[in-house]
Design an enzyme around this catalytic site. Structure first.
Site, PDB file in Angstrom:
ATOM      1  N   ASP A 188     -16.076 -10.031 -10.012  1.00 29.93           N
ATOM      2  CA  ASP A 188     -16.021  -9.480 -11.364  1.00 29.93           C
ATOM      3  C   ASP A 188     -16.798 -10.441 -12.246  1.00 29.93           C
ATOM      4  O   ASP A 188     -16.645 -11.674 -12.134  1.00 29.93           O
ATOM      5  CB  ASP A 188     -14.568  -9.384 -11.866  1.00 29.93           C
ATOM      6  CG  ASP A 188     -13.883  -8.086 -11.429  1.00 29.93           C
ATOM      7  OD1 ASP A 188     -14.411  -7.406 -10.529  1.00 29.93           O
ATOM      8  OD2 ASP A 188     -12.819  -7.769 -11.986  1.00 29.93           O
ATOM      9  N   HIS A 237     -10.282 -13.389 -13.420  1.00 29.90           N
ATOM     10  CA  HIS A 237     -11.050 -13.576 -14.652  1.00 29.90           C
ATOM     11  C   HIS A 237     -10.776 -14.958 -15.258  1.00 29.90           C
ATOM     12  O   HIS A 237      -9.639 -15.288 -15.581  1.00 29.90           O
ATOM     13  CB  HIS A 237     -10.794 -12.459 -15.671  1.00 29.90           C
ATOM     14  CG  HIS A 237     -11.065 -11.109 -15.074  1.00 29.90           C
ATOM     15  ND1 HIS A 237     -10.595  -9.943 -15.603  1.00 29.90           N
ATOM     16  CD2 HIS A 237     -11.782 -10.744 -13.959  1.00 29.90           C
ATOM     17  CE1 HIS A 237     -10.998  -8.907 -14.854  1.00 29.90           C
ATOM     18  NE2 HIS A 237     -11.722  -9.384 -13.844  1.00 29.90           N
ATOM     19  N   CYS A 347     -13.204 -10.020 -23.104  1.00 27.65           N
ATOM     20  CA  CYS A 347     -13.203  -8.955 -22.089  1.00 27.65           C
ATOM     21  C   CYS A 347     -13.867  -7.669 -22.594  1.00 27.65           C
ATOM     22  O   CYS A 347     -14.500  -6.946 -21.823  1.00 27.65           O
ATOM     23  CB  CYS A 347     -11.774  -8.590 -21.700  1.00 27.65           C
ATOM     24  SG  CYS A 347     -10.869  -9.875 -20.861  1.00 27.65           S
TER      25      CYS A 347
HETATM   26  N1  NVA Z   1      -5.815 -12.576 -15.658  1.00 21.84           N
HETATM   27  C1  NVA Z   1      -5.835 -13.596 -16.664  1.00 21.84           C
HETATM   28  C2  NVA Z   1      -7.089 -13.514 -17.509  1.00 21.84           C
HETATM   29  C3  NVA Z   1      -7.233 -12.329 -18.388  1.00 21.84           C
HETATM   30  C4  NVA Z   1      -8.495 -12.300 -19.207  1.00 21.84           C
HETATM   31  C5  NVA Z   1      -4.585 -13.584 -17.501  1.00 21.84           C
HETATM   32  O1  NVA Z   1      -3.876 -12.579 -17.512  1.00 21.84           O
HETATM   33  O2  NVA Z   1      -4.275 -14.580 -18.138  1.00 21.84           O
END
Ligand code: NVA
EC number: 2.1.4.1
Length: 357
Positions: A188, A237, A347
């Site tokens: 991603d 991410h 995002c």
């Molecule tokens: N999955 C991570 C990053 C989200 C942009 C979170 O929930 O903190």
């Protein structure tokens, strides 16, 4: 440069003045449907039952999220930033997820826009459905390069044998930590960030070693991809783990990475590195459910330049901290319904042009 010959894709970092950007859209978004083991690994447990085929996000969340995205896009335009919006798609009908989170699917590196080879099957058609008009406009300029994701030939085996056996530093035997295996390139785009000629990324439940190798192979000459050591067992991410505020200044999530891990990368040798010192506060009054993210989403800010960042209107403790400590100017903007769907300002955008300072 002649009129009409403007650079349409050019970004080398996350903080130089933002000139052009894609802002997502929320209509008709649906909970993504992926194998249970992926949902268990990456999504908040209390919301896991929602991640099934044909389940739209609640209508009120979608309409308010769309208002928030439109308002955010208008703010950016009012500051002279060129804003592109994707096509409106019926994600429910298409069996997809959303047009609200373009950062996951597109990565700008220099003059090149790279489509992510998504691990998630439900997202594989996302760029094709939502963004082809933007890609053809950008690609027609002659000054930019568009790299579409590779086709998967035959059966996708990315989930075969994937399971969490324990968690190390993410840099060892990839298949021992992650739900996806290493049978084809997968990443991603939101698992990567630009720091000049160095792209910093992480391995995660959606980004495998072949994905990193593939990215290294297609970035323009002179760029190198480095993997940051992280300790996030739910990793998906990197943009709520590190947040560069300006050149030489970075904030990080202290439970997911460390100063030592960051200093291991030459690009951060002279940087000020600050752990965010507070546990994220619950929002009062409680906002809509965070179906897909942790409260650390407050680090998912978007820099407009080296002073101004977009911050969710309720994240006042964070806004005061970056103001008092670093002299930043946060622009508070309501975004909690977009947050509910899986992301914040970083995002929901793709930087296309950031001018050098
Ligand atoms: N999955 C991570 C990053 C989200 C942009 C979170 O929930 O903190």
């Amino acid at each position: 440069m002649a009129a009409g010959d403007a650079t349409l894709i050019s970004a080398d970092n996350e903080w130089s003045p933002l000139r052009a950007v894609i802002v997502g859209r929320a209509e008709n978004s649906a909970f993504p449907s992926e194998p249970a083991k992926m949902i268990e690994a990456t999504m908040p447990a209390e919301h896991a039952a929602n991640f099934k085929p044909g389940n739209p996000f609640p209508a009120e969340i979608l309409s308010k999220a769309q208002e928030e995205l439109d308002n955010f896009a208008a703010i950016l335009q009012s500051k002279g930033i060129r804003v592109y919006r994707p096509r409106k798609v019926d994600w429910l009908k298409e069996g997809g997820y959303t047009g609200a989170m373009p950062r996951d699917g597109l990565l700008t590196v220099g003059n090149t826009l790279i489509e992510a080879p998504f691990a998630w099957g439900c997202r594989r058609n996302e760029i094709n459905l939502g963004y082809v008009d933007i890609l053809s406009e950008l690609g027609a300029s002659g000054t930019s390069r568009i790299c579409r994701a590779p086709q998967i030939v035959g059966k996708d085996t990315i989930y075969d044998d994937g399971k969490i056996k324990g968690f190390g530093n993410g840099n060892g035997d990839d298949s021992s930590h992650w739900i996806v295996n290493n049978s084809r390139p997968a990443f991603d785009a939101a698992d990567f960030m630009r720091f000049g000629k160095t792209i910093i990324g992480q391995l995660s439940h959606v980004t495998n070693r072949k994905g990193v190798d593939y990215l290294q192979a297609i970035v323009p000459g002179g760029y190198s991809v480095e993997i940051l050591e992280t300790t996030d067992e739910h990793a998906m991410h990197i943009d709520a783990t590190i947040l560069p505020l300006r050149k030489g200044l970075l904030v990080y999530h202290p439970e997911r990475t460390s100063k030592a891990a960051l200093r291991g990368h030459d690009v951060f040798r002279d940087w000020e590195l600050h752990a965010y010192p507070f546990a994220p506060q619950p929002r009062e009054p409680p906002g809509p459910p965070m179906f897909m993210c942790s409260p650390w989403l407050l680090l998912n800010a978007l820099s407009l330049d080296e002073n101004r960042i977009m911050v969710e209107a309720n994240d006042t403790q964070f806004a005061s901290w970056v103001t008092d400590k670093f002299g930043m100017t946060p622009i508070l903007c309501p975004f909690q319904h977009v947050n509910s769907m899986g992301g914040s300002f970083h995002c929901a955008t793709v930087d296309l042009v950031r001018s050098s300072v």
